[in-house]
Each structure stands twice: as C-alpha cells, then as structure tokens.
Design a protein around this motif. Sequence first.
Motif, PDB file in Angstrom:
ATOM      1  N   ALA A 122      26.062  39.180  19.563  1.00 22.13           N
ATOM      2  CA  ALA A 122      24.661  39.216  19.136  1.00 22.13           C
ATOM      3  C   ALA A 122      24.541  38.776  17.681  1.00 22.13           C
ATOM      4  O   ALA A 122      23.652  38.013  17.303  1.00 22.13           O
ATOM      5  N   GLU A 123      25.469  39.289  16.869  1.00 21.42           N
ATOM      6  CA  GLU A 123      25.457  38.937  15.457  1.00 21.42           C
ATOM      7  C   GLU A 123      25.747  37.454  15.271  1.00 21.42           C
ATOM      8  O   GLU A 123      25.123  36.788  14.458  1.00 21.42           O
ATOM      9  N   ALA A 124      26.667  36.935  16.085  1.00 23.09           N
ATOM     10  CA  ALA A 124      27.089  35.539  15.933  1.00 23.09           C
ATOM     11  C   ALA A 124      26.012  34.558  16.392  1.00 23.09           C
ATOM     12  O   ALA A 124      25.827  33.513  15.777  1.00 23.09           O
ATOM     13  N   VAL A 125      25.298  34.891  17.475  1.00 25.51           N
ATOM     14  CA  VAL A 125      24.360  33.905  18.029  1.00 25.51           C
ATOM     15  C   VAL A 125      22.894  34.247  17.765  1.00 25.51           C
ATOM     16  O   VAL A 125      22.016  33.447  18.071  1.00 25.51           O
ATOM     17  N   GLY A 126      22.633  35.441  17.233  1.00 28.03           N
ATOM     18  CA  GLY A 126      21.267  35.791  16.867  1.00 28.03           C
ATOM     19  C   GLY A 126      20.389  36.225  18.035  1.00 28.03           C
ATOM     20  O   GLY A 126      19.167  36.167  17.950  1.00 28.03           O
ATOM     21  N   TRP A 127      21.013  36.647  19.152  1.00 29.87           N
ATOM     22  CA  TRP A 127      20.255  37.212  20.255  1.00 29.87           C
ATOM     23  C   TRP A 127      20.281  38.727  20.146  1.00 29.87           C
ATOM     24  O   TRP A 127      20.979  39.288  19.307  1.00 29.87           O
ATOM     25  N   SER A 128      19.534  39.392  21.038  1.00 28.56           N
ATOM     26  CA  SER A 128      19.621  40.847  21.065  1.00 28.56           C
ATOM     27  C   SER A 128      20.910  41.252  21.786  1.00 28.56           C
ATOM     28  O   SER A 128      21.482  40.474  22.562  1.00 28.56           O
ATOM     29  N   VAL A 129      21.351  42.470  21.526  1.00 26.11           N
ATOM     30  CA  VAL A 129      22.563  42.977  22.178  1.00 26.11           C
ATOM     31  C   VAL A 129      22.377  42.992  23.700  1.00 26.11           C
ATOM     32  O   VAL A 129      23.289  42.659  24.456  1.00 26.11           O
TER      33      VAL A 129
END
Length: 156
Positions: A122-129
């Motif tokens: 999530a942190e790497a691609v900017g999506w929600s968990v």
Amino acid sequence: MAIKDVLPRLRNERGLTQEDLASRLFITRQAVSRWECGETTPGIDMTKLIARELDVPVTELLEMPDHYCQSCGMMFTGPDQHGHEANGAEVADLCRWCYDDGAWVEDISMEDMIEDCAPRMAEAVGWSVDECASLMGAVLPTLRRWRDDAAEDAFK
Ligand SMILES: [Zn+2]
C-alpha cells in the motif's frame, strides 16, 4: 496486457455485448465502454467480478509484469533478487526473501503473507491496504507456491 485490449476479446469470445456484461456487473454500458477505450480502468474489486463473470483467472485481466516471484508476487526489477537452491543455483521464479538456501525462508500461510505484505505494498503503490489485500488475494492463489500446496492437500 492492458484490460482495454483483453476485455473486448474475452467478451466477444463469450458472445456478450457491452450491455450484457454491464448488466451482469450492475453497471452501465458506458462504464464498460470506458474500460474498453482505455479511458478508465476498473478497480481491483470490479476486476475480480469481471474475471468471475468471464470465467478467467484475474491475472489475465491485470497488467502483470513478465517476471515475478511465484510466492509473494513481487516483480523482479534487478539482479540479486532471486533465491537460491542449497547448491547455490539461482531459482528463476522465486525471490530471495521467500526462498533461499533450498528452503522457504518462512513457513507462512497465504493469508499471513497477504496481511504481512499488504501494508508495505500500500505504501509502495499508494493504494489502500484493503485494495492491496484484495489484489494479493486474487493473484496469490494463481502462483506456484500456493498452487502446489493446493495440489498436495488434494492428495491427503
Ligand atoms: Zn517472493
């Protein structure tokens, strides 16, 4: 391959119009048309529904990289990311964080791996968990590590 290229082909092969597919997915024909023109891309949960309606593995609708770890789904982006057998031979389809020295680095369940990796992804691609967990939940069962487990269970 992008969904705009693969979706019209799969839909036509099944003899479905954009309207047919739209009504099965409880959306508008225009939404299907936008995906097929490449104007928009369906989210991961919708992609999973589409895969179910078209009866294909979800990986067929996702732009999967050519080479990725067959345990965690991580894309290989450079050298020194592959695992090794006990004799030092490189394993082409597993990353070293999953498999090294001829064994799995961690005896982990697929569910635990998803819970473990989703926040980092999530942190790497900017999506929600949740979106990341949803994507991994769709992709991981198609990977070699987890398919083998399923095959073994079937023979118990
Ligand atoms: Zn891996």
